[in-house]
Design a protein around this motif. Structure first.
Motif, PDB file in Angstrom:
ATOM      1  N   THR A   1      60.670 -59.457  54.255  1.00  0.00           N
ATOM      2  CA  THR A   1      62.086 -59.578  53.876  1.00  0.00           C
ATOM      3  C   THR A   1      62.515 -58.446  52.951  1.00  0.00           C
TER       4      THR A   1
ATOM      5  N   SER B   1      65.406 -69.765  59.282  1.00  0.00           N
ATOM      6  CA  SER B   1      66.249 -68.569  59.366  1.00  0.00           C
ATOM      7  C   SER B   1      65.385 -67.308  59.341  1.00  0.00           C
TER       8      SER B   1
ATOM      9  N   THR C   1      65.021 -64.724  62.504  1.00  0.00           N
ATOM     10  CA  THR C   1      65.257 -63.296  62.294  1.00  0.00           C
ATOM     11  C   THR C   1      64.027 -62.487  62.674  1.00  0.00           C
TER      12      THR C   1
ATOM     13  N   LYS D   1      63.777 -62.077  66.317  1.00  0.00           N
ATOM     14  CA  LYS D   1      64.749 -61.065  66.745  1.00  0.00           C
ATOM     15  C   LYS D   1      64.220 -59.661  66.472  1.00  0.00           C
ATOM     16  N   TYR D   2      63.606 -59.447  65.334  1.00  0.00           N
ATOM     17  CA  TYR D   2      63.008 -58.152  65.009  1.00  0.00           C
ATOM     18  C   TYR D   2      61.927 -57.780  66.018  1.00  0.00           C
TER      19      TYR D   2
ATOM     20  N   GLN E   1      66.034 -52.710  66.702  1.00  0.00           N
ATOM     21  CA  GLN E   1      66.971 -52.958  65.615  1.00  0.00           C
ATOM     22  C   GLN E   1      67.528 -51.665  65.032  1.00  0.00           C
TER      23      GLN E   1
ATOM     24  N   SER F   1      72.669 -53.396  60.980  1.00  0.00           N
ATOM     25  CA  SER F   1      72.272 -54.783  61.236  1.00  0.00           C
ATOM     26  C   SER F   1      72.645 -55.214  62.659  1.00  0.00           C
TER      27      SER F   1
END
Length: 477
Positions: free
Chosen positions: A59, A162, A166, A169-170, A175, A180
């Motif tokens: 993160t 969450s 995420t 998705k990464y 990306q 974003s």
């Protein structure tokens, strides 16, 4: 929950020779405090602590890189201040207490074109100031007592899921972190391909399992009742056990992070020539009246519920779950978060807080002491002084799929904190809170709905002769 600062010694149990006590009184700095700091920074296991220090990077790096590239955030200054924060919190708390960017403020900064560095810093100062006041006045302790555990678990579950979503998705999509945005499906092969991410994920599962403390030790020396099986070759069994110990003790997150750094240089070798040595210039941010207003309305107001629930109350509850006997008061956590931002944000350091996700991630990968985050803080401090903002050129080439893998396991570990909701009523409130938080993309909205449902259920079950306050407090952490 005790309100005692972990650095303040227990005067009833401390055994200090009279001469030492006299010297300490003269110097004005108790030796017991120094000893407490030393104890908090001692590694429980060298490789495990090193590995745990990497557990929060999934993160930390994406948010920091995004704000550096999109908003010209001073990466060098942020690394220096957050490095110092890490070292101090490690010394105070003695557990891998994380230091993370304030995600709600970061989200607003990324999505709002006119929300620049002055607005970001104003948001951090205002949020920190409010948290500091709540801490020193003891009001945060009152808030902690009033919020039911099932609602706290709902926020933690929503935050964990969450992170996990995420992360997926990464891993699956290419990306563009500064904007974003996802740019399409990730290729299977390549230095940032799906195969690499899958191999890294499998490696972590093999080495760490589900995060048990003792690896294969719990399965060693099985008792066999069959006489024939007792005559198994001892040498073969010992070699297998030794191999398992070696594999299970590998610092998986650290090795994967090192792999990502190596791949970053391979993907763009010219980045070596673009790096300049030396720290970033330390300057006080000029915050206008308009920036204060925008920072409060768009940044501080959305961030406060997240900080109170996830960075203070959530961390306090999770620390008591992961480290029994080492509970910390919400008063202390709220105060340290406030102080971090009342100092660093004036100089352009990204507003920071503690986070349940970071604590879960560092614990997942083996972090057990304050030395874990102190080591990470020392690394940040050195990089900030040595490379400054030029470090962003390296991070920009870091495989995003690999970051996604680290973030995935951190999110899952945080979500697993909700496994102690054993009654149907608590699970019901928790899941409503989680669902609203995820769909509405707002922890504050999820918290509000969870509290309303909790009150309605308590009123529904209120029996004659019972007081509502008694029933309420029975559901508090």
């Amino acid at each position: 929950m005790a309100n005692q600062n972990p650095l303040i010694p227990d005067l009833e149990t401390a055994e200090i020779p009279s001469q030492t006590a006299d010297n300490d009184h003269v110097s004005g700095f108790p030796a017991s405090v120094v000893q407490k700091v030393k104890t908090n920074l001692v590694f429980r296991s060298k490789w495990a602590e090193l590995n745990g220090a990497m557990g929060d990077l999934g993160t930390y790096i994406p948010i920091l890189l995004t704000l550096t590239l999109a908003k010209d955030l001073n990466l060098g200054t942020t690394l220096i201040f957050t490095g110092v924060y890490n070292i101090i919190t490690g010394a105070i708390y003695g557990v891998p207490m994380p230091v993370q960017p304030m995600k709600s403020i970061a989200s607003v900064a990324i999505s709002e074109e006119n929300f620049g560095v002055p607005e970001i810093m104003a948001s951090g100062i205002l949020t920190g100031g409010i948290l500091f006041v709540l801490g020193v006045t003891g009001l945060m302790q009152l808030v902690y007592k009033l919020i039911p555990l099932c609602v706290v678990r709902g926020i933690q579950l929503a935050q964990g899921l969450s992170f996990a979503l995420t992360a997926v998705k990464y891993i699956r999509k290419i990306q563009n972190l500064p904007e974003s945005k996802s740019l399409g499906d990730r290729h299977w092969l390549g230095l940032d391909g799906l195969v690499l991410a899958i191999v890294c994920a499998c490696f972590i599962v093999i080495v760490n399992g589900v995060g048990e403390d003792h690896g294969c030790n719990a399965k060693e020396n099985p008792i066999n009742d069959l006489g024939e099986q007792q005559r198994v070759d001892d040498g073969t069994r010992k070699r297998t056990s030794r191999l398992k110990k070696i594999i299970f003790s590998l610092p998986s997150a650290f090795l994967i992070f090192v792999l990502g750094v190596v791949l970053a240089f391979i993907r763009r070798p010219k980045v070596v020539h673009e790096i300049k040595f030396g720290p970033s210039a330390l300057e006080v941010v000029n915050i206008s009246r308009h920036a204060w207003k925008e920072g409060f309305i768009k940044g501080a107001i959305p961030q406060l519920p997240v900080s109170i629930l996830n960075s203070v109350i959530g961390v306090c509850k999770l620390s008591s779950d992961l480290f029994p006997g080492s509970d910390f008061s919400v008063t202390s956590l709220s105060t340290t978060v406030g102080l971090m931002n009342l100092v660093g944000s004036w100089f352009g350091a990204m507003p920071s807080c503690h986070g349940a996700g970071g604590l879960a991630g560092q614990y997942k990968f083996g972090g057990r002491s304050g030395g874990c985050v102190a080591l990470l803080g020392a690394a940040k401090l050195i990089l900030g002084l040595l490379l400054g903002s030029h470090l962003a050129k390296i991070f920009n080439q870091f495989p995003v799929g690999v970051l996604g893998v680290l973030l995935l396991f951190a999110g899952i570990e945080l979500a697993m904190a909700s496994k102690d909701m054993n009654t149907k009523e608590d699970s019901f409130v928790m899941l409503i809170c989680t669902a609203v938080s995820l769909v509405g993309s707002s922890a504050a909205l999820g918290f509000l709905c969870g509290m309303i449902i909790y009150v309605l259920l308590k009123l529904r079950n209120l029996k004659k002769g019972e007081t509502f306050s008694t029933i309420w407090m029975n559901g508090s952490p």
